[in-house]
Design a protein around this motif. Structure first.
Motif, PDB file in Angstrom:
ATOM      1  N   ARG A  12       3.307 -24.404-104.897  1.00  0.00           N
ATOM      2  CA  ARG A  12       2.442 -25.221-105.737  1.00  0.00           C
ATOM      3  C   ARG A  12       3.385 -25.955-106.679  1.00  0.00           C
ATOM      4  O   ARG A  12       3.395 -25.736-107.878  1.00  0.00           O
ATOM      5  CB  ARG A  12       1.440 -24.372-106.526  1.00  0.00           C
ATOM      6  CG  ARG A  12       0.248 -23.909-105.678  1.00  0.00           C
ATOM      7  CD  ARG A  12      -0.645 -22.972-106.463  1.00  0.00           C
ATOM      8  NE  ARG A  12      -1.261 -23.622-107.604  1.00  0.00           N
ATOM      9  CZ  ARG A  12      -2.415 -24.276-107.586  1.00  0.00           C
ATOM     10  NH1 ARG A  12      -3.100 -24.360-106.460  1.00  0.00           N
ATOM     11  NH2 ARG A  12      -2.907 -24.825-108.660  1.00  0.00           N
ATOM     12  N   GLY A  13       4.207 -26.790-106.067  1.00  0.00           N
ATOM     13  CA  GLY A  13       5.279 -27.447-106.820  1.00  0.00           C
ATOM     14  C   GLY A  13       6.554 -26.668-106.610  1.00  0.00           C
ATOM     15  O   GLY A  13       7.433 -27.083-105.880  1.00  0.00           O
ATOM     16  N   GLY A  14       6.661 -25.501-107.200  1.00  0.00           N
ATOM     17  CA  GLY A  14       7.806 -24.642-106.959  1.00  0.00           C
ATOM     18  C   GLY A  14       7.698 -23.966-105.601  1.00  0.00           C
ATOM     19  O   GLY A  14       6.771 -24.175-104.837  1.00  0.00           O
ATOM     20  N   ILE A  15       8.677 -23.141-105.297  1.00  0.00           N
ATOM     21  CA  ILE A  15       8.651 -22.359-104.067  1.00  0.00           C
ATOM     22  C   ILE A  15       8.530 -20.888-104.452  1.00  0.00           C
ATOM     23  O   ILE A  15       9.201 -20.440-105.383  1.00  0.00           O
ATOM     24  CB  ILE A  15       9.952 -22.516-103.253  1.00  0.00           C
ATOM     25  CG1 ILE A  15      10.286 -23.986-103.038  1.00  0.00           C
ATOM     26  CG2 ILE A  15       9.848 -21.792-101.927  1.00  0.00           C
ATOM     27  CD1 ILE A  15      11.633 -24.186-102.352  1.00  0.00           C
ATOM     28  N   ARG A  16       7.698 -20.171-103.739  1.00  0.00           N
ATOM     29  CA  ARG A  16       7.611 -18.734-103.950  1.00  0.00           C
ATOM     30  C   ARG A  16       7.639 -18.069-102.585  1.00  0.00           C
ATOM     31  O   ARG A  16       6.829 -18.383-101.716  1.00  0.00           O
ATOM     32  CB  ARG A  16       6.303 -18.417-104.661  1.00  0.00           C
ATOM     33  CG  ARG A  16       6.024 -16.939-104.810  1.00  0.00           C
ATOM     34  CD  ARG A  16       4.692 -16.739-105.518  1.00  0.00           C
ATOM     35  NE  ARG A  16       4.822 -15.762-106.573  1.00  0.00           N
ATOM     36  CZ  ARG A  16       4.130 -15.764-107.700  1.00  0.00           C
ATOM     37  NH1 ARG A  16       3.269 -16.725-107.935  1.00  0.00           N
ATOM     38  NH2 ARG A  16       4.303 -14.822-108.594  1.00  0.00           N
ATOM     39  N   VAL A  17       8.589 -17.170-102.397  1.00  0.00           N
ATOM     40  CA  VAL A  17       8.692 -16.415-101.154  1.00  0.00           C
ATOM     41  C   VAL A  17       8.550 -14.945-101.515  1.00  0.00           C
ATOM     42  O   VAL A  17       9.295 -14.428-102.349  1.00  0.00           O
ATOM     43  CB  VAL A  17      10.063 -16.641-100.471  1.00  0.00           C
ATOM     44  CG1 VAL A  17      10.140 -15.851 -99.170  1.00  0.00           C
ATOM     45  CG2 VAL A  17      10.310 -18.109-100.218  1.00  0.00           C
ATOM     46  N   ARG A  18       7.573 -14.275-100.887  1.00  0.00           N
ATOM     47  CA  ARG A  18       7.370 -12.865-101.190  1.00  0.00           C
ATOM     48  C   ARG A  18       7.291 -12.094 -99.872  1.00  0.00           C
ATOM     49  O   ARG A  18       6.665 -12.559 -98.932  1.00  0.00           O
ATOM     50  CB  ARG A  18       6.075 -12.686-101.996  1.00  0.00           C
ATOM     51  CG  ARG A  18       5.879 -11.264-102.460  1.00  0.00           C
ATOM     52  CD  ARG A  18       5.008 -11.148-103.692  1.00  0.00           C
ATOM     53  NE  ARG A  18       3.975 -12.178-103.775  1.00  0.00           N
ATOM     54  CZ  ARG A  18       3.082 -12.214-104.766  1.00  0.00           C
ATOM     55  NH1 ARG A  18       3.097 -11.304-105.717  1.00  0.00           N
ATOM     56  NH2 ARG A  18       2.173 -13.152-104.793  1.00  0.00           N
ATOM     57  N   THR A  19       7.943 -10.956 -99.834  1.00  0.00           N
ATOM     58  CA  THR A  19       7.822 -10.133 -98.629  1.00  0.00           C
ATOM     59  C   THR A  19       6.440  -9.511 -98.612  1.00  0.00           C
ATOM     60  O   THR A  19       5.809  -9.308 -99.655  1.00  0.00           O
ATOM     61  CB  THR A  19       8.892  -9.031 -98.601  1.00  0.00           C
ATOM     62  OG1 THR A  19       8.774  -8.258 -99.802  1.00  0.00           O
ATOM     63  CG2 THR A  19      10.283  -9.643 -98.543  1.00  0.00           C
ATOM     64  N   THR A  20       5.967  -9.200 -97.419  1.00  0.00           N
ATOM     65  CA  THR A  20       4.586  -8.705 -97.291  1.00  0.00           C
ATOM     66  C   THR A  20       4.405  -7.363 -97.994  1.00  0.00           C
ATOM     67  O   THR A  20       3.305  -7.051 -98.453  1.00  0.00           O
ATOM     68  CB  THR A  20       4.206  -8.578 -95.803  1.00  0.00           C
ATOM     69  OG1 THR A  20       5.256  -7.905 -95.125  1.00  0.00           O
ATOM     70  CG2 THR A  20       4.008  -9.956 -95.186  1.00  0.00           C
ATOM     71  N   ASP A  21       5.470  -6.569 -98.130  1.00  0.00           N
ATOM     72  CA  ASP A  21       5.325  -5.290 -98.830  1.00  0.00           C
ATOM     73  C   ASP A  21       5.505  -5.428-100.339  1.00  0.00           C
ATOM     74  O   ASP A  21       5.428  -4.438-101.060  1.00  0.00           O
ATOM     75  CB  ASP A  21       6.310  -4.255 -98.275  1.00  0.00           C
ATOM     76  CG  ASP A  21       7.759  -4.732 -98.404  1.00  0.00           C
ATOM     77  OD1 ASP A  21       7.973  -5.790 -99.019  1.00  0.00           O
ATOM     78  OD2 ASP A  21       8.657  -4.051 -97.896  1.00  0.00           O
ATOM     79  N   GLY A  22       5.751  -6.642-100.825  1.00  0.00           N
ATOM     80  CA  GLY A  22       5.885  -6.851-102.266  1.00  0.00           C
ATOM     81  C   GLY A  22       7.180  -6.346-102.865  1.00  0.00           C
ATOM     82  O   GLY A  22       7.375  -6.403-104.076  1.00  0.00           O
TER      83      GLY A  22
END
Lengths: 368, 368, 368
Positions: free
Chosen positions: A4-14
């Motif tokens: 949402r403008g920036g990038i956010r990458v998160r693993t599915t297990d958090g």
């Protein structure tokens, strides 16, 4: 992966997360009155921050401001394995003043108030904080700034803490109180002979880059201590904030000094929007009816009165009072366009005694 | 797309890959003995690197250190279409010294040894290297640093190569030998009259920023040549490294000079962990039992003896010997907390003759 | 999420997009003739740009060049809710000269022509442009550079616009004409007494960093106005560009001045490739048969004649004419290796009267 403008990458297990965040602020100002400051433009901030979480309990940040030649901003490693508690080491802002705990992207008027003379310091150190819905507390011990090196003399150091309570904080209503104190031992200068502090402030605009009140170098300064008190309210579209700061300077061969200042500011959304409060600081405004989806975004009228007194005993830095009135437009989340008209109504003593500059300041901003 | 702190995006066919990597090192130091250096803090490194692969055979990198005003780091384009071989052009570190081929994130003690006086140079040039399990070789030709401009005189240039062999390298056992040589033609100064080189070194800590031994400017220097020899062993939790460097300076109107130094360092993991060796350099430690999963991370005790002699003929830079003892804690992969106690046991001649500073140095670090 | 070197993340509804882009240019140069400039190397550009789209109609950019101590590049917020139209505010290049509207990554020879003396300025301001297949128009109003601060005097300001038409633009054929005009009011210097402009230029190479023609400071300058005319053709593997610029300087206490220059350049691909034109500027070359897939990439021969006259009335900056001949190799998309041989055939008057430097310049580049 989200954007949402920036990038956010998160693993599915958090367990892991990484984010790119940034902000750009483009300012332009016209001045009149006297002194007639230089009209012009400025890239006020151009920041890129990389932040994330590793192995669930640890987080990291690297933040840099590319404006004005480049400056490192809050950059640290943090342990967050205890609920609501963060333990950090690195470069960070001291916990002092509501207006500085609130991101510059979310300040109600374009610049922070004249209390900027007494805040916004960043040092390398350690800090712990705890944030709950109805209270927060932070305390830290700090060395010196990121760029200071002292081959011979020890660098300066300091302590700071801030406590806030929010007895009302739900359903668009907030009542917030806070208090903070910070102590700073001043480092010696290059010759090792003399310790110096200095306080000055511009008229809630930075384009011209010229302070109106200024203590000059206060020699033989051993340390200074700042005390702050703050309050804030939100009730639907209306919000207000007030802060007071007293700064005491301890000198080795002269009487101690005291400087202080305060501000009172308020805002009212013409649209059906509201300021956001998040555990001890203000967050980003999200317009309810955004442009491009049939809305006109969020419109807020803002007003501030600021007063600063940098004169005491033999140090005549001057007193300054001003009104600042403005409007904010948030067409969509993450964008902001603001205009402020700053009317300095009193400058007494100091380098610009009797002068009354006026500033018309506009800002275009993206931040996420 | 994966994240373990950094971001890695790879196409499913492996043709393209892009990664963001970074590291932050936060240092604090207290000193005593004499000279009594300035206690303080420092952001030692704050780096963001962007690296990746395009069309399978080509790779790129852009690396920047935001600390201390900002410096460009290894940034290049590389061809990797031949197996285990890389051909690079751009800004890079010369292939010299095991401790410099090993990333600063993975150094066994906090700072590299006193041989830092003879290493770590980065120049713009071309380099080829080949890395096999049991040997590696690198050779390059280099121009000058990234920031040097010479309107009139030619910039400096140099050559360098390094050969390593690892007859034992499997099952937690390593025996490594290496040798390297580099030549550097010195550029003229601004006036075009005189060529100058200078060697100096701090006591394995950078917070105070003050060299203890220092040749000062050595005028009329035409070139210098460095010869290095290195060895390393790993056997389970134990590891050791030793290096020797000789630097010969050729002067146009005076006798040639020779300076040298060496270090011997060792580490022992109290936990069931080990140093990692990767084709000619040391890699990142990955704790077997990490904090948050029932473990205490990896704990390593470390020890180093360093010796540096910057005195020869008319140039009396001084000799320095020191012990450095420390501990590393790796709670989870990518994080490191270290403490070093540095005891300078001898400073003979030079600008700090007879002085014996002591430093207690701590570092907090994230790197991925 | 896609990567082809850079990273691109787009939401499935197309509302949001974020991209990381970058470029690295590594230069080396050898000189002879006179003046004999300093041979050497340079990181010409090392850029990281973050750009993207939010809520469909808005876009943002932050661009930074890490080379040479760091400089902010085009960074802005943009509204693109009207078809083919962009409204921007922030730091950006003025719309002037085809060779500057074309990215430095896509320039036909390594450096832009001697008309660089009259272009490439970046200011903070507002700009609107519209780009169609057969024409484009841009106009803006600008304040001063990103780093300029004037405590007392107003900063400089300016206006600029550019119109291009491309009556032929399809099937590998292009015929392009353009015209542009820009006005710039000069800011006062620090003392507020005097206004100064200066024009100078290097010989289409930047490694040595030494201008050959140079007006020196032109005092009492009130403003300057530049007029530009440009044309370009593409026909299959052949392309050509020509530009002329006239600069008029208005002085408060002396006669007005006029400087001008022009260049004519052409390229021919030996392989079955072509230059790319995208709505008023040249884009990146994509080789049809790339290395690693049985091809040899794209090979282009290039030639340029440049002429610059910085002498008028009492200001004798000098005239310079040169030939620049070169070759470009694009082994795969996003990579480029180029060599240029620059033969200065005339320098008349000015600080290097009668001298004829020659430069052999090579560049390695990745850009995406």
């Amino acid at each position: 992966v989200t954007t949402r403008g920036g990038i956010r990458v998160r693993t599915t297990d958090g367990e892991f997360e990484t984010r790119l965040r940034g902000r750009l602020m483009v300012d332009a100002a016209a001045h009149n009155g006297n002194p007639d400051l230089g009209d012009g433009t400025e890239i006020r901030r151009a920041r890129l921050a990389w932040t994330g979480r590793i192995f669930h309990d640890w987080s990291f940040q690297l933040d840099y401001d590319f404006a004005d030649g480049g400056k490192l901003r809050d950059s640290f490693v943090s342990y967050e394995g205890f609920e609501d508690i963060r333990l950090r080491t690195g470069l960070m802002e001291i916990p002092f003043q509501l207006q500085y705990r609130t991101s510059s992207s979310n300040s109600q008027l374009i610049e922070r108030s004249l209390l900027g003379a007494f805040g916004g310091d960043r040092y390398i150190g350690v800090m712990g904080d705890i944030k709950k819905q109805h209270w927060s507390f932070a305390a830290g011990a700090f060395g010196d700034t990121a760029t200071r090196k002292n081959p011979i003399n020890d660098e300066g150091w300091g302590l700071g803490s801030r406590l806030t309570v929010a007895p009302i904080n739900s359903d668009g209503r907030l009542l917030h109180f806070g208090t903070a104190v910070m102590y700073r031992n001043v480092d010696k200068d290059a010759s090792g002979q003399q310790r110096v502090v200095r306080f000055s402030e511009q008229p809630e605009a930075r384009v011209a880059g010229r302070p109106i009140v200024d203590t000059g170098d206060i020699s033989n300064s051993r340390s200074f201590t700042r005390y702050g008190a703050e309050t804030a309210v939100i009730r639907g579209p209306f919000s207000a904030q007030a802060e007071y700061v007293y700064t005491a300077v301890s000198r080795s061969s002269a009487s101690n000094l005291g400087f202080d200042g305060w501000h009172l500011q308020a805002g009212y959304f013409l649209t059906n929007d509201a300021r956001v409060y998040e555990r001890g600081e203000f967050g980003a405004v999200t317009p309810k009816h955004q442009v491009g989806q049939g809305g006109i975004g969020a419109w807020e009228l803002t007003l501030r009165y600021s007063s600063l007194d940098l004169s005491d005993r033999d140090i005549i830095g001057g007193e300054m009072d001003l009104f600042n009135v403005g409007v904010n437009w948030f067409p969509v989340p993450m964008l902001r366009f603001s205009a402020n008209y700053i009317d300095v109504i009193k400058v007494k003593d100091g380098p610009n005694d009797g002068q009354k500059p006026r500033v018309f300041l506009v800002r275009s901003q993206w931040a996420f």
